[in-house]
Design a protein around this motif. Structure first.
Motif, short mmCIF file in Angstrom:
data_model
loop_
_atom_site.label_atom_id
_atom_site.label_comp_id
_atom_site.label_asym_id
_atom_site.label_seq_id
_atom_site.Cartn_x
_atom_site.Cartn_y
_atom_site.Cartn_z
N TRP A 116 0.96 -1.28 0.08
CA TRP A 116 -0.18 0.02 0.12
C TRP A 116 1.00 1.19 0.18
CZ3 TRP A 116 -0.99 -3.27 4.41
CH2 TRP A 116 -0.15 -2.89 5.56
N THR A 117 0.34 2.34 0.10
CA THR A 117 1.33 3.56 -0.04
C THR A 117 1.95 3.80 1.36
OG1 THR A 117 -0.60 4.90 -1.04
CG2 THR A 117 0.68 6.01 0.21
N LEU A 118 3.34 4.01 0.97
CA LEU A 118 3.99 4.37 2.01
C LEU A 118 4.35 5.78 2.48
CD1 LEU A 118 7.02 1.98 0.34
CD2 LEU A 118 5.28 1.25 2.12
N PRO A 119 4.15 5.86 3.98
CA PRO A 119 4.41 7.30 4.52
C PRO A 119 5.99 7.61 4.43
CG PRO A 119 3.07 5.94 6.07
CD PRO A 119 3.60 4.92 4.98
N THR A 120 6.33 8.77 4.05
CA THR A 120 7.62 9.32 4.04
C THR A 120 8.04 9.80 5.44
OG1 THR A 120 7.08 11.59 3.44
CG2 THR A 120 7.37 10.03 1.60
N ASP A 121 9.41 9.79 5.39
CA ASP A 121 9.80 10.31 6.76
C ASP A 121 9.21 11.68 7.03
OD1 ASP A 121 11.21 8.34 7.29
OD2 ASP A 121 13.10 9.08 6.47
N LEU A 122 9.23 12.50 6.08
CA LEU A 122 8.52 13.89 6.37
C LEU A 122 6.90 13.86 6.80
CD1 LEU A 122 8.97 17.03 6.06
CD2 LEU A 122 8.20 16.96 3.64
N ALA A 123 6.32 13.04 6.14
CA ALA A 123 4.72 12.55 6.74
C ALA A 123 4.98 12.26 8.25
CB ALA A 123 4.18 11.56 5.93
N PHE A 124 5.80 11.28 8.68
CA PHE A 124 5.85 10.98 10.05
C PHE A 124 6.15 12.28 10.82
CE2 PHE A 124 6.58 6.59 8.53
CZ PHE A 124 5.72 5.86 9.29
N HIS A 125 7.07 13.09 10.49
CA HIS A 125 7.42 14.23 11.24
C HIS A 125 6.28 15.27 11.01
CE1 HIS A 125 11.63 13.29 10.17
NE2 HIS A 125 11.27 12.43 10.87
N ARG A 126 5.81 15.66 10.00
CA ARG A 126 4.71 16.87 9.97
C ARG A 126 3.30 16.47 10.15
NH1 ARG A 126 6.42 20.28 4.52
NH2 ARG A 126 8.27 21.17 5.23
N ILE A 127 3.05 15.13 10.25
CA ILE A 127 1.55 14.65 10.28
C ILE A 127 1.60 14.08 11.80
CG2 ILE A 127 -0.23 13.44 9.54
CD1 ILE A 127 0.74 13.68 6.57
N ALA A 128 2.30 13.22 11.78
CA ALA A 128 2.19 12.20 13.20
C ALA A 128 3.00 12.78 14.13
CB ALA A 128 2.78 10.92 12.82
N GLY A 129 3.84 13.98 14.09
CA GLY A 129 4.75 14.62 15.20
C GLY A 129 5.84 13.49 15.64
N ALA A 130 6.15 12.67 14.85
CA ALA A 130 7.45 11.69 15.27
C ALA A 130 8.62 12.52 15.21
CB ALA A 130 7.68 10.63 14.04
N ALA A 131 9.39 12.01 16.13
CA ALA A 131 10.61 12.75 16.62
C ALA A 131 11.63 13.14 15.36
CB ALA A 131 11.76 11.77 17.29
N PRO A 132 12.03 14.46 15.46
CA PRO A 132 12.86 14.91 14.21
C PRO A 132 13.69 13.93 13.73
CG PRO A 132 12.31 16.83 15.70
CD PRO A 132 12.01 15.61 16.28
N SER A 133 14.37 13.33 14.97
CA SER A 133 15.78 12.45 14.30
C SER A 133 15.19 11.02 13.78
CB SER A 133 16.39 12.31 15.70
OG SER A 133 15.73 11.72 16.81
N SER A 134 14.00 10.88 13.96
CA SER A 134 13.51 9.51 13.40
C SER A 134 13.54 9.43 11.88
CB SER A 134 12.17 9.21 14.03
OG SER A 134 11.31 9.86 13.51
N ARG A 135 14.05 8.46 11.09
CA ARG A 135 14.10 8.04 9.78
C ARG A 135 13.31 6.71 9.64
NH1 ARG A 135 15.21 12.60 10.38
NH2 ARG A 135 16.55 13.72 9.50
N PRO A 136 12.12 6.50 9.85
CA PRO A 136 11.70 5.27 9.62
C PRO A 136 11.62 4.67 8.22
CG PRO A 136 9.92 6.52 10.97
CD PRO A 136 11.17 7.52 10.41
N LEU A 137 11.40 5.43 7.10
CA LEU A 137 11.24 5.03 5.76
C LEU A 137 12.93 4.53 5.37
CD1 LEU A 137 10.38 4.24 3.32
CD2 LEU A 137 10.34 6.79 2.56
N GLN A 138 13.71 5.52 5.67
CA GLN A 138 15.17 5.23 5.63
C GLN A 138 15.76 4.17 6.18
OE1 GLN A 138 18.43 8.00 5.07
NE2 GLN A 138 16.89 9.85 5.34
#
Length: 429
Positions: free
Chosen positions: A352-374
């Motif tokens: 399915w559609t993959l969230p980008t790291d930017l989406a995790f940061h801007r939309i979900a409020g994930a820690a700026p240092s996190s890089r889930p997609l990378q």
């Protein structure tokens, strides 16, 4: 739990839509150990609806829904969905056999051939018990279509004989006519030498196993020269693997034309191919990979078949939105299948559609240092370097599941890592 990859029991699980869903399975080491399950249409519809509502493809603002209030946004709601999926898609007889193996410390290999309607089900997440997920008691892969695996003239490129060759990496290529912040813009964002995927590239550069050759790992990203002709030359020079991170446009299942799925390289609109141009860009379609230029009126008579133009290596990772979408069709002829048709043994794709790291940061409020997609790119790449890529992929997902259980923050959610599945062409007996 210790498994010898060649000795672990293997079950073939096949599904068929006929109003109700029929599920059959057999163990390759014991032909008498078979079973059949039936999922009534109403139960099937309810489970698929619940899954669809959770995916980053649903609603007017799909990523925001998936990352903030969908079932994948919290551990409790995701577990509830996983239990619904387990009750629906894991037959009691098979669950009992898996439990008996689990009690003996044996983790078998489930090779699943889903029907089109259930192709997006994340089998790894099924929860036969609140404290147990299917990926914890089985290694899971998808069966590549037998008609493609056994097609006449299909090349075979075993991993053992090619693993020393370079890795061809197509990382976030610049699509002509699209800005970095547009629909076909940057997937990974601005890269620095310390980012996870840049460090991955640096490792291969040090081993002289990376194509294209770069002096600085950051030069491997957002390139403008990675068109279909470049890819043809890079693969033709010999490759162990293809690692693609970018955009895929999946064909809509309602069209019945899975071969229209498109891989977005740096091809200009003047490139020769079956897909119609989009602005200044012509995508590389699955049909191109299957047929080459056969039948195109403006093709050079010297051009060859898809297999010859793009000799696909033993292992391929297509890290892109719904890159495995061809399994949603009755006749799977999309990008994943085209890779198998071209010679791949192992193909990892997204459901399915993959969230980008930017989406995790801007939309979900994930820690700026996190890089889930990378981090996912690195893990899938590492799995493809192992002898048993399916086992390694499962180990990564088990590690991700443990983090999700312990931390329960959105950057660990299976909304990303649960999307990935690996197709295998290994013999079924």
């Amino acid at each position: 739990m210790v498994n010898a990859p060649m000795a672990r029991p293997t079950a073939l699980v096949r599904m068929a839509d006929a109003g109700d869903l029929y599920i059959s399975w057999r163990w390759t080491h014991d032909l008498a150990a078979t079973g059949i399950g039936i999922v009534p249409r109403a139960q099937l519809t309810a489970a698929i609806t619940a899954l669809n509502d959770a995916l980053p493809d649903a609603g007017a603002d799909p990523l925001r829904h998936a990352l903030t209030d969908g079932a994948f946004a919290s551990y409790g709601s995701e577990l509830a969905l996983a239990e619904v999926l387990s009750r629906t898609f894991l037959p009691y007889g098979l669950a009992k056999q898996l439990y008996e193996l689990y009690q003996r410390g044996v983790r078998p290999h489930l090779r699943i051939q889903p029907s089109p309607r259930v192709a997006q089900v994340p089998w790894e997440l099924l929860a036969p018990d609140p404290d147990v997920r299917l990926v914890e008691i089985a290694d899971i892969s998808l069966l590549a279509p037998a008609s493609v695996v056994h097609a006449a003239g299909r090349p075979v490129r075993p991993w053992a004989g090619s693993r020393h060759l370079p890795v061809v990496g197509v990382l976030d290529p610049r699509v002509p006519g699209f800005r970095a912040d547009s629909a076909l813009g940057s997937v990974l964002g601005r890269m620095t030498a310390g980012d996870p995927v840049a460090e991955l590239v640096a490792g291969y550069v040090a081993q002289r196993r990376w194509r294209p050759e770069v002096a600085d790992p950051v030069e491997a990203f957002r390139r403008t020269d990675m068109d279909r002709e470049w890819l043809s030359a890079a693969l033709g020079a010999g490759a162990s693997r293809l690692l693609y991170v970018g955009h895929v446009t999946a064909a809509a299942p309602a069209t019945g034309q899975s071969e229209d799925a498109q891989l977005h390289l740096a091809c200009g609109a003047d490139a020769v191919g079956f897909a119609p141009p989009v602005r200044a860009h012509r995508p590389l379609s699955a049909k191109d990979l299957l047929l080459g230029t056969h039948g195109l009126p403006d093709a050079d008579p010297a051009d060859t078949t898809g297999r010859a133009r793009w000799p696909i290596p033993s292992r391929v990772a297509l890290i892109a939105c719904e890159s495995g979408g061809d399994l949603r069709f009755g006749e799977a002829l999309g990008l994943a299948t085209a890779m198998v048709h071209g010679g791949a043994e192992t193909v990892t794709t997204g459901r399915w559609t993959l969230p980008t790291d930017l989406a995790f940061h801007r939309i979900a409020g994930a820690a700026p240092s996190s890089r889930p997609l990378q981090d996912a790119v690195r893990a899938i790449d590492a799995a493809h370097e192992e002898d048993d890529a399916v086992l390694a992929h499962g180990d990564w997902q088990r590690e991700r599941l443990a983090a999700w259980r312990a931390l329960r923050t959105v950057e660990h959610s299976p909304v990303l890592w649960g999307a990935f599945a690996t197709l295998s062409t290994a013999p079924t007996d």
